[in-house]
Motif scaffolding. Structure first.
Motif, short mmCIF file in Angstrom:
data_model
loop_
_atom_site.label_atom_id
_atom_site.label_comp_id
_atom_site.label_asym_id
_atom_site.label_seq_id
_atom_site.Cartn_x
_atom_site.Cartn_y
_atom_site.Cartn_z
N GLY A 104 46.26 36.12 37.08
CA GLY A 104 47.44 36.40 36.49
C GLY A 104 47.45 36.67 35.15
O GLY A 104 48.51 36.57 34.32
N MET A 105 46.29 36.75 34.39
CA MET A 105 46.22 36.96 32.90
C MET A 105 45.53 37.97 32.55
O MET A 105 44.23 38.24 32.55
CB MET A 105 45.49 35.52 32.56
CG MET A 105 45.81 34.36 33.14
SD MET A 105 44.65 32.87 32.53
CE MET A 105 45.15 32.68 30.95
N PRO A 106 46.21 39.10 32.19
CA PRO A 106 45.74 40.62 32.03
C PRO A 106 44.81 40.59 30.68
O PRO A 106 44.05 41.36 30.46
CB PRO A 106 46.98 41.28 31.93
CG PRO A 106 48.06 40.29 31.59
CD PRO A 106 47.56 38.93 32.57
N MET A 107 44.91 39.52 29.95
CA MET A 107 44.24 39.42 28.54
C MET A 107 43.09 38.70 28.78
O MET A 107 42.10 38.76 27.80
CB MET A 107 45.13 39.01 27.53
CG MET A 107 45.15 37.52 27.54
SD MET A 107 46.20 36.71 28.95
CE MET A 107 47.72 37.33 28.62
N VAL A 108 42.60 38.64 29.93
CA VAL A 108 41.40 37.61 30.16
C VAL A 108 40.45 38.60 31.05
O VAL A 108 41.03 38.95 32.10
CB VAL A 108 41.38 36.30 30.79
CG1 VAL A 108 40.24 35.71 31.27
CG2 VAL A 108 42.56 35.28 29.93
N ARG A 109 39.25 38.83 30.66
CA ARG A 109 38.41 39.21 31.51
C ARG A 109 37.14 38.62 31.79
O ARG A 109 36.74 38.13 31.15
CB ARG A 109 37.77 40.68 30.84
CG ARG A 109 38.35 42.15 31.14
CD ARG A 109 37.47 43.15 30.88
NE ARG A 109 37.60 43.60 29.53
CZ ARG A 109 36.55 44.24 28.89
NH1 ARG A 109 35.86 45.44 29.79
NH2 ARG A 109 36.69 44.63 27.82
N LEU A 110 36.61 38.68 33.16
CA LEU A 110 35.44 37.84 33.42
C LEU A 110 34.43 39.10 33.44
O LEU A 110 34.35 40.21 33.81
CB LEU A 110 35.71 37.70 35.15
CG LEU A 110 36.79 36.61 35.35
CD1 LEU A 110 36.56 36.22 36.69
CD2 LEU A 110 36.62 35.31 34.48
N VAL A 111 33.25 38.50 32.74
CA VAL A 111 32.06 39.18 32.84
C VAL A 111 30.83 38.46 33.38
O VAL A 111 30.50 37.36 32.89
CB VAL A 111 31.72 39.67 31.02
CG1 VAL A 111 30.30 40.57 31.18
CG2 VAL A 111 32.82 40.33 30.66
N ALA A 112 30.26 39.04 34.22
CA ALA A 112 29.28 38.38 34.93
C ALA A 112 27.83 38.99 34.44
O ALA A 112 27.65 40.19 34.58
CB ALA A 112 29.37 38.62 36.63
N LEU A 113 27.32 38.03 33.74
CA LEU A 113 25.94 38.57 32.94
C LEU A 113 24.92 37.56 32.65
O LEU A 113 25.02 36.32 32.63
CB LEU A 113 26.65 38.90 31.60
CG LEU A 113 25.77 40.05 30.83
CD1 LEU A 113 25.67 41.18 31.21
CD2 LEU A 113 26.55 39.86 29.50
#
Length: 277
Positions: A104-113
């Motif tokens: 529910g946090m649109p300003m947070v992005r998960l990046v799998a790297l």
């Protein structure tokens, strides 16, 4: 055990990361934190305080990057989302609990790297019986660097561990000197990459492992691969595995250091430590 098995089977994960043990390690870390929550509390508080202080030195707005976001145990996520327009959480595995928390946090992005860029070349080298790779570079991140703020969370000591485990399993004849050189390359590449990633880049890392018996230090081991780091801006102790968590009689404690200015840290390193490619 059922909870851990369910997490392992249902967590999305790159096949190479799963094969090299990163998913197993993430599941085990969550389990250890649940057992040691009280003992870890001072360390967790120190990490969150350090990250908040480091972020306060960066310009407001823009993008913040958290490298090694893990299970978000040590990350003051709400402080970061209040200060920056976007927060990238970067790790090789993102657990189900993390995905739920940020849903529910649109300003947070998960990046799998893989932040080293070394895992695929290493896997190929081990498969083909080649020398350890040197032709790898840390990857590009989404967005337009430099970002406003970047923080590396306990990665400096940890990045070489799983690759070295893979080397030990699959190529045990590789000399110790070559393994250490590979580990140091991963660590110094990370520092140099991090320094250029953001207008303000910081890091914290465990720097020494201490084994204690009845409160007395009986063994200590360097955790930063022999790199001659300057004194940290902040330091604290982490009772990561009191007996019998990892040893039936001995307690494991980490010394942790935090640096607010990675660019200055990199400039303080000797030019041959090891030299940039």
């Amino acid at each position: 055990m059922l909870r851990e098995a369910f997490e392992y089977l249902t967590t999305p994960c790159d096949p190479l990361a799963r094969r090299l043990g990163y998913l197993s390690e993430a599941v085990a870390l969550g389990s250890r934190h649940r057992r040691q929550r009280q003992n870890w509390a001072p360390h967790v508080a120190a990490c969150r305080r350090f990250i908040a202080q480091a972020a306060a030195q960066a310009p407001k707005g823009g993008q913040a990057v958290v490298l090694g976001s893990g299970l978000l145990i040590e990350i003051p996520l709400e402080d970061l989302t209040a200060r920056f327009d976007e927060v990238l959480l970067v790790d090789i595995v993102h657990s189900r609990s993390v995905r739920r928390r940020v849903a529910g946090m649109p300003m947070v992005r998960l990046v799998a790297l893989d932040v080293t860029g070394a895992l695929a070349p290493l896997d190929e080298a081990l498969e083909r019986g080649w020398d350890l790779p040197t032709g790898f570079t840390p990857p590009a991140l989404p967005g337009s660097p430099p970002c406003a703020f970047a923080i590396s969370c306990n990665l400096l000591s940890q990045l070489p561990l799983m690759p070295l485990d893979a080397i030990e399993r699959r190529a045990p004849a590789i000399p110790d000197a070559a393994r250490l050189a590979f580990a140091q390359r991963l660590a110094t590449d990370h520092l140099r990459w991090l320094a250029g990633l953001a207008e303000r880049a910081a890091l914290f890392s465990d720097t020494e492992s201490l084994w204690l018996n009845n409160g007395a230090v009986i063994e200590r081991e360097d955790s930063v691969w022999g790199l001659p780091l300057p004194a940290p801006d902040s330091s604290w102790l982490w009772d990561i595995a009191p007996a019998p968590e990892q040893d039936s009689r001995r307690d494991l404690r980490h010394s942790v250091g935090g640096w607010f200015d990675v660019a200055g840290l990199v400039n303080s390193l000797p030019a041959d430590c090891p030299p940039p490619r």
